[in-house]
Design a protein around this motif. Sequence first.
Motif: not given
Length: 729
Positions: A470-479
Amino acid sequence: MDSMTDNNEQLAISYDPYDDVHHEPPMLLQYWQSVLRHKIAIGAILAVCIALGIIVTLLMTPYFTSTSRIEISREQEYFTNVEGLAGADGAGQNLEFYQTQYSLLESRSLAERVVRAENLASKDSFFATFGVDPDGSGILTETPKAQSSVQRSERLKMATDLLQEHVSVSPIPGSSLVDVNFESPNAKLSAEIANSWIEQFIASNLDRRFNSTADAREFLEEQLAELKQKLEDSERNLSRYADNKEIITLSSEQTAEGKTVSQKTLASANLEALNAELAEATADRIVAESEAAQQLGNKNALANGALNSLREERAKAQGEYAKLMVQFEPEYPAAKAIESQVMALNQSIAAEEARSRIGTAARYSEAVEREQKLRSQVNRLKSQFSGERRDSIQYNIFQREVDTNRQLYDGLLQRYKEIGVAGVGANNISVVDRAERAERPSSPRLLLNVALAILAGLGLAACYVLVMEQIDQTVKDSADLKSKLGIAPLGSIPNFENEDIAASLTDKKSVAWEAYISIRTSMSFLTDHGVPRSFLLTSTRPNEGKSTSALALAAVLASTGKRILIVDGDMRNPSLHQMIGMKNSAGLSNYLSGSDDLGQLIHQKTSFGFDAMTAGPIPPNAGELLSSTRLQELIARLGESYDTVVIDAPPVLGLADIPLLAASVEGVIFTIEAGGVKLHAIQSALQRIRSSHSNIFGGIVTRVQPQHSGYGYGYAYQYSYGNKAAVET
């Protein structure tokens, strides 16, 4: 130029291959990827929890559990049915009965009985076993001999609390057996307390029985005293009324229900006797009257022995006379003598019959007189009896009251006798197994505690992953690009760690080359003429892989035989010349400053197969150069000579360069580092690009970890499949 950009934007949107396909991975796969992303932290949490579980287990005091087993039978009790004191039990609510017994086994009153029976409140060793200081003076300090009542009460309360904390009741399903368990650090103490517990439970059950019968006896005694007084009063009223009315009862009968019936009084007895005598006198008078009416004889004559004897003699004499007449004449002396005898006998018989008739008349007179006297007495008694019958109505009322009170009194007296022995009946609780001293500790159990620690660790790890996700508001992959940012995903670039991507691009089977080949394929669907004629790559902040991606895309596009030019548009922090190994003596800044000799500004045929224009000398104000019309003229001139122009643009945030550069090309490809910039920063950067009415073709996610991939095939296999096959062959 703006109209051309808008048209290109419409075409790009219409040819976006990701509009109709949702690339969101399955939910379970997302969970699994979340676990993989935090596997180190999860492992650390589990290791810490297991270590803590082992340490706590080793530090815990061993406890020994002893178990005693009893049988509780369901029985029905009948004390009395009077006024609902204790009614008869119905079919039986077994569940309620046994739940009550279980609660009694765990009650505080039972614990206090055990404390008093074992004298635990005065034993310091008992408190020391559990590590409790009852007097607050230290466990090693001796207890003073003299204790106040407050201290004794407090020690009793603490001992009771300790017993309740360490005792447990375990009913055996499907039976009337119950296990009583007690645990303590002392095996001998556990067995003693477990056995004392069931003994005191049996004793308390008997005490409750005696107490319940005592209450019943007390109640019945009060009722008996009251009914006894009522019975005596009703009997006095009955006797007083009988005396006043001169009703003398000779005998009476009672039914099985205790009711008095068929009472015989003196008047009724006298009337009955006189009536019987009257009937007899009437019969005698009738007989005497009949005898008196007879002329020839009567009963007395027939029963007169002398008369019968005379008649018998006369009959004999007449017989002899008749025999003589056969042979002799009447004058015969013997005949005359017999004739004289017969005549004398006749006279005697006549005299005797006359005397008998006189006696019969006298008896008749006596019979008539006796009958008349008896009849008058009977009539007098009838009048007396009629008055007595009228008085007997009230008498019977008093009698029924006496009978009712006597029945109630006798019934309560019988109940009183019954409950006198009710409390000494058979006990419904029996001991099946007595507790024995435990041979080994029952707790702590290492395996169980480790399992609980693992469960706790998994729970904490799950909470940690949930919070971090929930804290990690980053993009992790192209999806994530389509769902979170609303842009088309063009592809993902795996994390090459320390690998030199520029060197990897020389190998057409490298992972980097395969990754950018996939992006080039996606780019071929962006416009109606395939790969855009001009585009730039930018990012939210520096060091997100935009320059490397620009170089790699230029190399991949050049490998198809097309003329490709890459322009270093980041005049503030140029890097293209370093990646291709050339000097940055002249370039874009020179052209924007007024130089028109493109041949001097473009490096022909680099080692990657494309032409390059470096940034040139760093200008004092790059924004002023980009705001001129020469940038658009440059892109137009380059479009005449090259199939595709790739611009390595500066980052978006904090600079004004991107809106100026984006207005000169067909579209923008946004580069995002996986797990890097927060979503709100990326959204702000995209909003700045859109505010310049520029077309955003899509995004590229760089430095993607294999565990961040939305699908399980993985980059390590997907992009290196060709190399592995080559090695194996």
